[in-house]
Write a protein that holds these residues in place. Structure first.
Motif, PDB file in Angstrom:
ATOM      1  N   GLU A 202       0.652  -1.574  -0.402  1.00  0.00           N
ATOM      2  CA  GLU A 202       0.374  -0.274   0.353  1.00  0.00           C
ATOM      3  C   GLU A 202       0.659   1.064   0.314  1.00  0.00           C
ATOM      4  O   GLU A 202       0.293   2.166  -0.280  1.00  0.00           O
ATOM      5  CB  GLU A 202      -1.124  -0.185   0.712  1.00  0.00           C
ATOM      6  CG  GLU A 202      -1.833  -0.550   0.982  1.00  0.00           C
ATOM      7  CD  GLU A 202      -3.089  -0.552   2.007  1.00  0.00           C
ATOM      8  OE1 GLU A 202      -4.214   0.033   2.367  1.00  0.00           O
ATOM      9  OE2 GLU A 202      -2.560  -1.169   3.133  1.00  0.00           O
ATOM     10  N   ASP A 203       1.928   0.727   0.638  1.00  0.00           N
ATOM     11  CA  ASP A 203       2.674   2.402   0.349  1.00  0.00           C
ATOM     12  C   ASP A 203       3.213   2.932  -1.063  1.00  0.00           C
ATOM     13  O   ASP A 203       3.454   3.903  -1.355  1.00  0.00           O
ATOM     14  CB  ASP A 203       3.972   2.245   1.096  1.00  0.00           C
ATOM     15  CG  ASP A 203       4.283   1.177   1.027  1.00  0.00           C
ATOM     16  OD1 ASP A 203       4.070  -0.101   0.239  1.00  0.00           O
ATOM     17  OD2 ASP A 203       6.079   0.801   1.750  1.00  0.00           O
ATOM     18  N   LYS A 204       3.124   1.347  -2.100  1.00  0.00           N
ATOM     19  CA  LYS A 204       3.483   1.898  -3.594  1.00  0.00           C
ATOM     20  C   LYS A 204       2.476   2.092  -4.211  1.00  0.00           C
ATOM     21  O   LYS A 204       2.850   2.869  -5.602  1.00  0.00           O
ATOM     22  CB  LYS A 204       4.502   1.206  -3.634  1.00  0.00           C
ATOM     23  CG  LYS A 204       6.436   1.249  -3.332  1.00  0.00           C
ATOM     24  CD  LYS A 204       6.672  -0.069  -3.638  1.00  0.00           C
ATOM     25  CE  LYS A 204       7.932   0.301  -4.391  1.00  0.00           C
ATOM     26  NZ  LYS A 204       8.679  -0.795  -4.644  1.00  0.00           N
ATOM     27  N   TYR A 205       1.443   0.987  -4.119  1.00  0.00           N
ATOM     28  CA  TYR A 205       0.235   0.872  -5.159  1.00  0.00           C
ATOM     29  C   TYR A 205      -1.092   1.878  -4.590  1.00  0.00           C
ATOM     30  O   TYR A 205      -1.008   1.372  -2.685  1.00  0.00           O
ATOM     31  CB  TYR A 205       0.178  -0.441  -5.315  1.00  0.00           C
ATOM     32  CG  TYR A 205       1.453  -0.421  -6.191  1.00  0.00           C
ATOM     33  CD1 TYR A 205       1.823  -0.794  -8.034  1.00  0.00           C
ATOM     34  CD2 TYR A 205       2.591  -1.025  -5.748  1.00  0.00           C
ATOM     35  CE1 TYR A 205       2.678  -0.592  -8.805  1.00  0.00           C
ATOM     36  CE2 TYR A 205       3.595  -1.740  -6.018  1.00  0.00           C
ATOM     37  CZ  TYR A 205       4.096  -1.252  -7.949  1.00  0.00           C
ATOM     38  OH  TYR A 205       4.574  -1.297  -8.771  1.00  0.00           O
ATOM     39  N   ARG A 206      -1.788   1.991  -4.959  1.00  0.00           N
ATOM     40  CA  ARG A 206      -3.283   1.875  -4.763  1.00  0.00           C
ATOM     41  C   ARG A 206      -4.345   1.597  -5.054  1.00  0.00           C
ATOM     42  O   ARG A 206      -4.887   1.314  -6.555  1.00  0.00           O
ATOM     43  CB  ARG A 206      -3.350   3.986  -4.965  1.00  0.00           C
ATOM     44  CG  ARG A 206      -2.543   4.873  -4.626  1.00  0.00           C
ATOM     45  CD  ARG A 206      -2.646   6.532  -4.881  1.00  0.00           C
ATOM     46  NE  ARG A 206      -2.748   6.034  -6.238  1.00  0.00           N
ATOM     47  CZ  ARG A 206      -1.485   6.747  -7.038  1.00  0.00           C
ATOM     48  NH1 ARG A 206      -0.034   6.615  -5.985  1.00  0.00           N
ATOM     49  NH2 ARG A 206      -1.383   6.786  -8.507  1.00  0.00           N
ATOM     50  N   ILE A 207      -4.839   0.779  -4.226  1.00  0.00           N
ATOM     51  CA  ILE A 207      -6.089  -0.214  -4.711  1.00  0.00           C
ATOM     52  C   ILE A 207      -7.615  -0.295  -4.469  1.00  0.00           C
ATOM     53  O   ILE A 207      -7.891   0.438  -3.410  1.00  0.00           O
ATOM     54  CB  ILE A 207      -5.826  -1.431  -3.877  1.00  0.00           C
ATOM     55  CG1 ILE A 207      -4.091  -1.536  -4.133  1.00  0.00           C
ATOM     56  CG2 ILE A 207      -6.655  -2.835  -4.465  1.00  0.00           C
ATOM     57  CD1 ILE A 207      -3.870  -3.045  -3.568  1.00  0.00           C
ATOM     58  N   ALA A 208      -8.482  -0.019  -4.632  1.00  0.00           N
ATOM     59  CA  ALA A 208      -9.785  -0.246  -4.324  1.00  0.00           C
ATOM     60  C   ALA A 208     -10.602  -1.520  -3.992  1.00  0.00           C
ATOM     61  O   ALA A 208     -10.612  -2.047  -4.973  1.00  0.00           O
ATOM     62  CB  ALA A 208     -10.702   1.521  -5.579  1.00  0.00           C
ATOM     63  N   MET A 209     -11.408  -1.476  -3.265  1.00  0.00           N
ATOM     64  CA  MET A 209     -12.359  -2.450  -4.444  1.00  0.00           C
ATOM     65  C   MET A 209     -13.802  -1.814  -3.922  1.00  0.00           C
ATOM     66  O   MET A 209     -14.300  -1.037  -3.108  1.00  0.00           O
ATOM     67  CB  MET A 209     -12.154  -3.387  -2.352  1.00  0.00           C
ATOM     68  CG  MET A 209     -12.948  -4.138  -3.015  1.00  0.00           C
ATOM     69  SD  MET A 209     -11.989  -5.455  -1.344  1.00  0.00           S
ATOM     70  CE  MET A 209     -12.124  -4.923   0.258  1.00  0.00           C
TER      71      MET A 209
END
Ligand code: ADP
Ligand code: MG
Length: 675
Positions: free
Chosen positions: A490-497
């Motif tokens: 999460e510190d490098k990528y942005r994820i949505a659900m």
């Protein structure tokens, strides 16, 4: 009981309760020649060693059948008690069943079994569908055969009158109704049985095609708004605001719509076009046409997310032209809702986009000229009927679907609609590369997704969520989400659900994070299946892909490949796949043509499960199968069109019996209003 279990209430119903197979003594396999690939076999032999083992739910009954070559075990797990009472040792039986292999030994689980002496030497003995409940009450196959036999003994020559006109009987070489009904129950040869089935299938399909032909005729005389002109809105949009050049297919469809709406009759058009073929812009331009003629227009989508997305794209197109449009869904509340309703009623709001909320009682239009329905198979028949009732005159109806409909199905389901097809994708699209990978290679797969994301692309990761196992699926979605976060910290990528258990506002917010490009990965269930448009997304990863149907996989894949970049669809599956699942994976990796896929889907699954048609009852035929009997379907369609053209209301005496049958089936009576 009979009524509840099999819908048999009258003698006539019994007449139409057809056998699904026959015991035929001339078609017997020797036990020694059975092998594990034999599938269904019919055996004649003597029964010995009948015994019961186990207790309670584990109870089972076994028996041995032998002929002059070998022996085989028969086994029943259900109704053991009842079977035990009805079977006798040392008697000769005729047995039909499917060969199974258990612990390396072949057996026949739950075979059908009949005393040889109870079957006739020459003819074929009918086997009727029955249920476990009826069997327990003593209504076995054999009882059905006896009852039907008794019924036929009472039948006099005039009791089974012909219902088809003789011209049709002759032209299509059908046997008579009396022959067909007799032979299907008690055939004296395979040939007669086939002739009977052919005739009865013909009759079934003919009845449905007659109804469709009638509805179609009604459509053609149904008055509708006349769109006299192409006006300012349409022309301004076309010359100044169209973001790209229309494809030839899009232009052709617009011409078809223009033509329909100018006739003064109601338009009923189905617009089919593969995912990404650009149906939305066609809808928008059709709506502008409605405005040009002084009418309102609406677009109805099956889900909140889709309605939102349509609203945003349409709103931004129309904003430049200063055409007001609003959205109306279940979550439109309070003042905003009141305002929208008011403006629809007084006519100051020309365009509204929404969900089912549009067909609620409280929604009144001043003058609705066109209703566009997106992804129509999600809408029930009754819902469309309600949309229609909103006007003194029927609005024109444009139904859009991205699930291409195989021809045979279209003939049966939408034979009353005119069909337009967008058979061309916008230029510059690259074919989506589809691969099938084992779960074991998950780390590899994630690496390749990461390299796409690092190039600035976005990715979907989709999990199955089907109702029956909702809780388990939900848990595996959550577990999957955690796992994705391991691969994409999460510190490098942005994820949505997004998933169906979130409330609409949260789901919308998460979806928006992905649509805007902020989130790089969208972890989702099939809520994103239809329509969602994010051109920057280039990877679609489908988890447990074996659990999706072909059309669904195709829909999901259609979420990528919408921009100029090379896109990928990755199907992840486990090890233990059924032959059918494997076949699905092969089909989906070998073609991206939606029509081919739809045909294959129909062939593999049969029409019953497809397109939400099961409830509608439209495809409920007793004998006919619209895939296997497509030849008959074509014949009946032609015959029906001819008959209806000659005698639209079927009033001439030769059609009287047909007419009686058609009107008896009231459940489809308000079809003429659905679209
Ligand atoms: P669908 O038929 O699946 O609803 P859309 O209407 O969402 O497809 O269109 C898919 C994408 O293709 C959208 O981004 C749309 O803007 C784009 N598009 C549509 N028609 C054209 C065209 N003629 N040329 C280029 N892009 C187009
Ligand atoms: Mg769409």
């Amino acid at each position: 009981m009979l009524r509840k279990e099999l819908e048999i209430a009258t003698f006539e119903d019994l007449l139409y309760h057809y056998p699904y197979r026959y015991f035929d003594r001339t078609q017997v396999t020797k036990i020694a020649s059975i092998n594990p690939q034999s599938e269904y076999v019919q055996l004649i032999g003597t029964l010995i060693n009948i015994f019961e083992e186990g207790v309670g739910r584990k109870k089972r009954l076994t028996a041995t059948l032998y002929d002059d070559t070998e022996k085989i075990e028969l086994v029943w797990f259900q109704g053991a008690e009842w079977m035990k009472k009805s079977l006798k040792e040392n008697e000769r039986y005729i047995v039909f069943g499917r060969v199974a292999v258990f612990n390396g030994v072949m057996n026949l689980p739950h075979p059908e079994i009949e005393l040889l002496s109870a079957t006739s030497v020459a003819g074929m003995q009918p086997v009727y569908p029955t249920t476990e409940k009826l069997k327990a009450k003593g209504l076995s196959n054999r009882s059905f055969a006896k009852i039907t036999q008794a019924l036929f003994e009472k039948v006099r020559p005039g009791d089974l009158p012909e219902i088809l006109p003789s011209t049709i009987i002759n032209q299509y070489r059908l046997c008579s109704r009396a022959q067909a009904l007799t032979w299907i129950h008690f055939p004296d040869s395979d040939e007669h049985m086939q002739a009977a089935r052919y005739r009865l299938k013909w009759e079934e399909l003919f009845a449905s095609q007659l109804k469709i032909a009638q509805i179609r005729l009604q459509h053609t005389i149904q008055p509708g708004w006349k769109f006299e002109k192409v006006g300012d809105n349409f022309n301004r949009f076309y010359s100044n605001h169209l973001p790209f050049q229309l494809t030839n297919a899009q232009k052709r469809v617009l011409k078809e719509i223009r033509h329909d709406t100018a006739t003064g009759k109601q338009m009923n058009r189905l617009l089919q076009g593969d995912v990404g073929s650009g149906k939305t812009i066609v809808a928008v331009m059709a709506m502008l046409l409605s405005l040009d003629n002084g009418f309102q227009a609406c677009l109805m989508a099956p889900t909140e997310i889709l309605a939102q997305q349509h609203y945003q794209s349409i709103h931004s197109l129309l904003e430049q032209m200063e055409i007001p449009c609003a959205i109306l869904t279940g979550s439109t509340k309070g003042k905003e809702r009141k305002d929208t309703l008011q403006r629809l009623a007084d006519g100051s709001l020309p365009i509204v986009i929404g969900t089912h909320a549009l067909i609620e009682e409280s929604v009144k239009f001043q003058n609705l000229g066109l209703a566009v329905i997106d992804e129509q198979h999600r809408f029930g028949v009754g819902q469309r009927a309600r949309l229609w009732q909103k006007n003194e005159k029927a609005p024109h109806v444009l139904v859009m679907t991205a699930t291409p409909i195989p021809r045979t199905l279209a003939m049966t389901l939408y034979g009353d609609l005119d069909v337009s097809t967008i058979d061309e994708l916008p230029p510059g699209r690259q074919e989506i590369k589809t691969v099938w990978r084992n779960e074991m290679r998950r780390a590899n797969v994630m690496d390749s997704i990461r390299s796409e994301i690092d190039k600035g692309r976005q990715a979907y990761i989709v999990y199955p969520l089907i109702e029956e196992s909702e809780k388990m699926d939900y848990e595996s979605l959550m577990a999957g989400y955690e796992q994705v976060k391991v691969f994409f910290p999460e510190d490098k990528y942005r994820i949505a659900m997004v998933h169906g258990r979130q409330d609409a506002a949260l789901r919308e917010q998460n979806m928006q994070r992905f649509v805007s490009g902020h989130a790089q990965i969208l972890v989702a269930t099939t809520v994103i299946e239809v329509g969602v448009n994010v051109p920057n997304a280039s990877v679609m990863l489908i988890e447990s892909a074996e659990r999706f149907g072909l059309s669904q996989l195709h829909q999901l894949r259609g979420r990528v490949g919408r921009g100029a970049e090379q896109s990928y669809c990755i199907l992840l599956t486990g090890n233990a796949l059924s032959a059918e699942s494997k076949q699905r994976m092969h089909i989906i990796t070998s073609t991206t043509n939606g029509f081919t896929i739809a045909e294959q889907d129909l062939a593999m699954r049969g029409p019953g499960d497809l397109y939400g048609t099961r409830q509608s009852g439209v495809l409920k035929f007793k004998l006919a199968d619209i895939v296997k009997d497509s030849g008959i379907l074509e014949q009946t369609r032609q015959a029906a069109q001819q008959v209806i053209a000659e005698d639209p209301t079927l009033t001439s005496p030769q059609y009287q019996p047909l007419r009686n049958i058609l009107f008896r089936e009231a459940h489809q009576s308000n079809w003429s209003k659905i679209s």
